[in-house]
Motif scaffolding. Structure first.
Motif, PDB file in Angstrom:
ATOM      1  N   ALA A   1       0.828  -1.207   0.000  1.00 36.25           N
ATOM      2  CA  ALA A   1       0.000   0.000   0.000  1.00 36.25           C
ATOM      3  C   ALA A   1       0.861   1.256   0.000  1.00 36.25           C
TER       4      ALA A   1
ATOM      5  N   ASN B   1       2.871   1.256  -3.517  1.00 35.69           N
ATOM      6  CA  ASN B   1       1.906   1.307  -4.612  1.00 35.69           C
ATOM      7  C   ASN B   1       2.512   0.906  -5.947  1.00 35.69           C
TER       8      ASN B   1
ATOM      9  N   PRO C   1      -1.701  -1.604  -6.005  1.00 38.40           N
ATOM     10  CA  PRO C   1      -2.453  -1.889  -4.784  1.00 38.40           C
ATOM     11  C   PRO C   1      -3.521  -0.870  -4.439  1.00 38.40           C
ATOM     12  N   ARG C   2      -3.264   0.399  -4.666  1.00 39.60           N
ATOM     13  CA  ARG C   2      -4.277   1.391  -4.288  1.00 39.60           C
ATOM     14  C   ARG C   2      -5.485   1.376  -5.222  1.00 39.60           C
TER      15      ARG C   2
ATOM     16  N   LEU D   1      -7.039  -1.690  -2.916  1.00 44.30           N
ATOM     17  CA  LEU D   1      -7.260  -1.477  -1.481  1.00 44.30           C
ATOM     18  C   LEU D   1      -8.151  -0.266  -1.249  1.00 44.30           C
TER      19      LEU D   1
ATOM     20  N   SER E   1      -2.561   2.660   2.877  1.00 40.78           N
ATOM     21  CA  SER E   1      -3.182   2.854   1.560  1.00 40.78           C
ATOM     22  C   SER E   1      -3.804   4.232   1.404  1.00 40.78           C
TER      23      SER E   1
ATOM     24  N   CYS F   1      -6.714   5.236   2.073  1.00 38.55           N
ATOM     25  CA  CYS F   1      -8.023   5.168   1.420  1.00 38.55           C
ATOM     26  C   CYS F   1      -9.157   5.648   2.314  1.00 38.55           C
TER      27      CYS F   1
END
Length: 579
Positions: free
Chosen positions: A150, A153, A264-265, A268, A300, A302
């Motif tokens: 994360a 990335n 990954p982002r 995630l 991440s 997020c």
């Protein structure tokens, strides 16, 4: 086009694609010195233009859970090369709870998770590699690897490297957690050293992680539910043919992901974390997954609040399986019934099927052909084993930020407890108290100073819980601690991971022997029944003489200075200035 300098790229050799960050401009110092290094490693100029994939290996000869990873790393390297990439094996710390908890009050266990993350950052980001295959094994490797994915990335796949085969003891199943629990009975004379010796010789029969639905297998399942592991790859028997197929598939897929730019982002997202929490609740997974997933969410960036997800989703997610030690289902049966993919198929109406995965497809697409081969092992929602949450987040005057209770699947005992406190400042002091008979029925045992800064690194409280069980006090006492607990099994009413921790000024640090503590799990509260003015006086007195923290140097001193509270995932971040 600029001509390559003399001694640069050989005539006719391919130029470096500009879409790979690992390809440097021919003629530069960085290109020339790296080329010299890699030619000496046996790579060709053509190799140096291919996608460069880190094979993150937590191999170690200190613990059986890591002992097979070198052969897996070699197989991944071959599969990456067959797909047109180049694999570079890199090593990280390899913590095992049963091995590395011996030093510094267990402080190296949780803290190693973040050491793994930073190991990966240093090697992969420093070398500007293009993607990662992370070999996940024991408890802290999967979350540490997810956190690194994360943070950096870059295209990443987590590969679960399997669980160990268990044995038997006098005709009954015996695994590592049975040994851990039985050791707690030694203090009370419920078991002899000879019997424990016999058990420990039978518990582990192959490489791999603990065989129950503890933290390792919970986090492997979470990797797949998040979309960061290939569908159908968890859980898996270590060194089995299905594991090797997943290894080969991951090596091929990571090269494709680099070409696609799938990162990954992209995967995630808050929806992915909701899916993972739903899957964990449905198997009554490890409570350690809460802080680990929160840490991944923090890396991440997020915005997912994993603690809140566990609170809001818990009542709506039925229990679909009872894997040991939650029930009698061996994890082998869960795998054979379809594993995480089949579990998610049964949960599909509760999942966000639009969430993207490492396959490049959505969860819904991955589940389209999923099959549950044994609906008694992985049940439908209509035929669920239970609907009462077994991972319960609670709050109250004793744990205003959060505390976590793990309930047994079939626990029908009362889930409220009120009693006088008996306070211990260390795990050893508490164990000595059990042995000396200081703890009596009706008391609430408070074990503090084991939090992320107080240990530092978060000490383990499970030995106390198991010792109380051995003394026949399960259900007769309750336990409240800022330490962490076994991901596999707890006994009775135990409020763990209390936040704020005592060392950070939490109310747990204000408890005196004899104070009344009330715990109501159905109401999700834990309260210290002491008048506010009395608590204010205690806090003022404590401020004049703050608790002495262990004097640390090296890694643990860095961790102690930088670690954030558990509700933030216990990630490492500089503390904000008061101004």
């Amino acid at each position: 086009m600029t001509q390559s300098p003399p001694g640069g790229t050989p005539p006719g050799a391919p130029r470096a694609p500009r879409d790979l960050r690992s390809n440097y401009e021919p003629g530069t110092s960085r290109w020339a010195t790296r080329r010299a290094q890699w030619l000496a490693l046996g790579l060709s100029d053509a190799d140096m233009l291919k996608p460069k994939i880190a094979i993150v290996n937590t191999s170690s000869q200190l613990a059986i859970c890591f002992s097979h990873l070198d052969s897996i790393a070699a197989r991944v390297k071959r599969s990456i090369e067959a797909a047109g990439g180049i694999g570079f094996e890199v090593r990280t710390a390899a913590p095992s709870d049963f091995i590395h908890s011996a030093g510094h009050r267990g402080g190296y266990i949780l803290s190693a998770r973040d050491l793994i993350t930073n190991d990966i950052e240093m090697q992969v980001e420093g070398a500007q590699l293009d993607g990662m295959i992370c070999l996940a094994s024991c408890d802290k490797t999967a979350p540490g690897q997810l956190m690194a994915a994360a943070r950096l990335n870059i295209p990443t796949i987590i590969v679960a490297c399997g669980y160990q085969a268990s044995g038997s003891y006098r005709g009954r199943h015996c695994d590592i957690e049975d040994v851990f629990l039985a050791a707690g009975h030694l203090l009370s004379g419920g078991l002899s050293v000879d019997e424990l010796t016999e058990m420990s010789a039978s518990a582990v029969l192959s490489p791999g992680v603990c065989a129950g639905i503890g933290t390792a297998n919970t986090m492997h399942l979470a990797c797949e539910a998040l979309g960061m592991a290939l569908p159908g790859s968890t859980p898996v028997r270590a060194n089995s043919e299905p594991m090797w197929r997943a290894v080969d598939a991951a090596g091929a897929r990571i090269v494709e992901m680099v070409a696609e730019g799938l990162k990954p982002r992209d995967i995630l997202t808050p929806a992915a974390f909701g899916n993972a929490v739903t899957a964990i609740l449905s198997v009554s997974g490890s409570i350690n997954s809460v802080k680990h997933l929160q840490a991944v969410a923090a890396e991440s960036e997020c915005g997912a609040d994993v603690y809140r997800l566990f609170e809001t989703l818990a009542d709506g997610v039925p229990l679909l399986t009872a894997i040991r030690p939650n029930g009698e289902t061996p994890i082998e049966d869960f795998e054979d019934a379809g594993g995480t993919r089949a579990l998610m198929k049964q949960l599909e109406p509760l999942l966000d099927g639009r969430a993207l995965t490492v396959t490049g497809r959505t969860v819904a697409a991955n589940l389209a052909e999923a099959v549950v081969t044994d609906p008694e092992v992985i049940r439908t929602q209509e035929n669920a084993l239970g609907r009462r949450p077994t991972i319960v987040l609670i709050r109250g005057s004793l744990c205003p930020d959060v505390g976590i209770v793990k309930l047994a699947v079939a626990d029908d005992r009362r889930l409220e407890f009120t009693g006088p406190a008996i306070v211990f400042e260390s795990a050893q002091e508490a164990l000595d108290g059990v042995k000396a008979g200081l703890i009596e029925s009706g008391q609430v045992v408070v074990l503090r100073g084991l939090g992320v800064t107080g240990s530092p690194g978060m000490g383990m409280a499970s030995a106390l819980v198991f010792a109380l069980d051995g003394a026949g006090l399960t259900g007769e006492v309750a336990v409240v601690t800022d330490g962490q607990l076994s991901g596999l099994v707890n006994k009775g009413i135990v409020v763990g991971e209390v936040s704020p921790e005592a060392a950070a000024g939490g109310p747990l640090g204000l408890v005196h022997d004899g104070d009344t503590i009330s715990i109501d799990v159905p109401a999700r509260t834990a309260d210290l029944e002491v008048a506010p003015d009395e608590l204010a006086e205690r806090r003022a007195a404590l401020g004049a003489s703050p608790p002495v923290r262990p004097a640390e140097v090296g890694w643990l001193s860095v961790y102690q200075r930088l670690v954030r509270p558990l509700p933030e995932g216990a990630v490492l971040r500089p503390r904000r200035s008061a101004s």
